[in-house]
Design an enzyme around this catalytic site. Structure first.
Site: not given
Length: 335
Positions: A114, A262, A292
């Protein structure tokens, strides 16, 4: 010593839209449950045979190169961030080099999940600042959908992730008042297994073990996430690393024109927004549309925000990420 700047941006997502209602046909879940916990309404999934992690990265890169108004032959180095490479090896960096028809420049693959794009940006920043390279292509690209447990057993993780890619051209800037002001990177490996995909890996379960056991209940090759633990750590580390970046540059929260976190979970982003008392116009989120996308999430969101005119010359832009590893980081940019 030079300053580095983002000269061009691009992103690509598959055409195939998968809504929460679509997922409810495959597992015991529903739109309200997913939106309440994650804020996600839909995501994009690659249809098999139509795209790969590399091909999505190439498509995003072509847009970034065109917008940077450079030739592909001007690229000196490639940095590719992903947790979902086409092959176990080689990494996708060299595949991008081949598919774009680039010269024999170096290609570096990084595995910081991430926070991968922030790590890639930091690496590119150092190469540019020292004068070693002039134009670096960085890519964050992920193809999650083929590796998710799309059953009720895996719903806690599988509803969160989507596929896509973002790219940026990082170039030399002589105006020391513009560009990437600083980057800040951290890791805490003691929590590595709280968000991980264990197999196949040489440490515990390799392909031969999985084939030998032929166990339909073996979950080691599906992602695992301790959701509450990750959430609690994320909000703390996001706050710390944003403050670290501001302090390093003698900036205040009021100086932030755009924060792009993020896109892990809309609830995390909203918590951070409230923590820093930022207006909606100062934070950009698009997890609602894409889910995501791990290493791709920041460059996709950054590109969209720029395309929509939400980032202007002179703006202070803050990028921040937290994820598997645990790794986290931030970048402070004056546009």
């Amino acid at each position: 010593m030079y300053r580095s700047k983002i000269k061009g941006l691009g992103f690509y997502v598959p055409d195939n839209v998968v809504t929460n209602d679509d997922l409810s046909q495959r597992m015991d879940t529903n739109d309200a449950w997913i939106q309440e916990r994650t804020g996600i309404q839909e995501r994009r999934h690659v249809i098999r045979g139509e795209d790969t992690t590399t091909s999505m990265g190439v498509k995003a890169a072509k847009i970034a190169i065109e917008r940077a108004q450079i030739s592909k032959d001007d690229i000196d180095f490639i940095i590719f961030a992903t947790l979902s490479p086409d092959y176990y090896f080689p990494g996708p960096g060299v595949l991008v080099q081949r598919d774009l028809g680039l010269k024999t420049v170096g290609a570096l693959d990084i595995r910081n999940q991430c926070s991968g794009f922030v790590y890639a940006l930091s690496i590119a920043d150092q190469y540019i600042k020292t004068g070693m390279y002039q134009n670096i292509l960085i890519i964050g690209s992920e193809l999650h959908s083929h590796g998710l447990d799309m059953t009720t057993r895996g719903r806690g993780v599988s509803v969160i992730f989507g596929d896509g890619a973002g790219a940026a051209i990082i170039s030399r800037e002589t105006d020391m008042q513009k560009g990437i002001l600083s980057t800040h990177l951290h890791a805490e490996g003691q929590h590595a297994e709280e968000l991980a995909l264990i197999a196949p890996g040489m440490g515990q379960r390799w392909v031969t073990d999985i084939i030998r056991d032929n166990d339909p209940n073996d979950e080691s090759y599906f992602p695992y996430m301790n959701g509450q633990f990750v959430f609690k750590n994320a909000v703390v580390r996001f706050t710390e690393v944003i403050n670290e970046g501001l302090e390093a540059n003698n900036l205040q929260v009021s100086d932030i024109n755009m924060l792009i976190p993020h896109q892990a979970n809309l609830r995390i982003a909203q918590f951070i927004q409230q923590k820093f008392r930022l207006e909606d116009t100062q934070v950009y989120n698009n997890i609602m549309k894409y889910g995501n996308t791990t290493a791709a999430s920041i460059p996709i969101a950054l590109t969209e925000a720029w395309e929509q005119g939400k980032i202007k010359e002179g703006d202070v832009v803050v990028l921040a990420a937290f994820g598997s590893g645990f790794t986290w980081g931030s970048a402070i940019i004056r546009w």
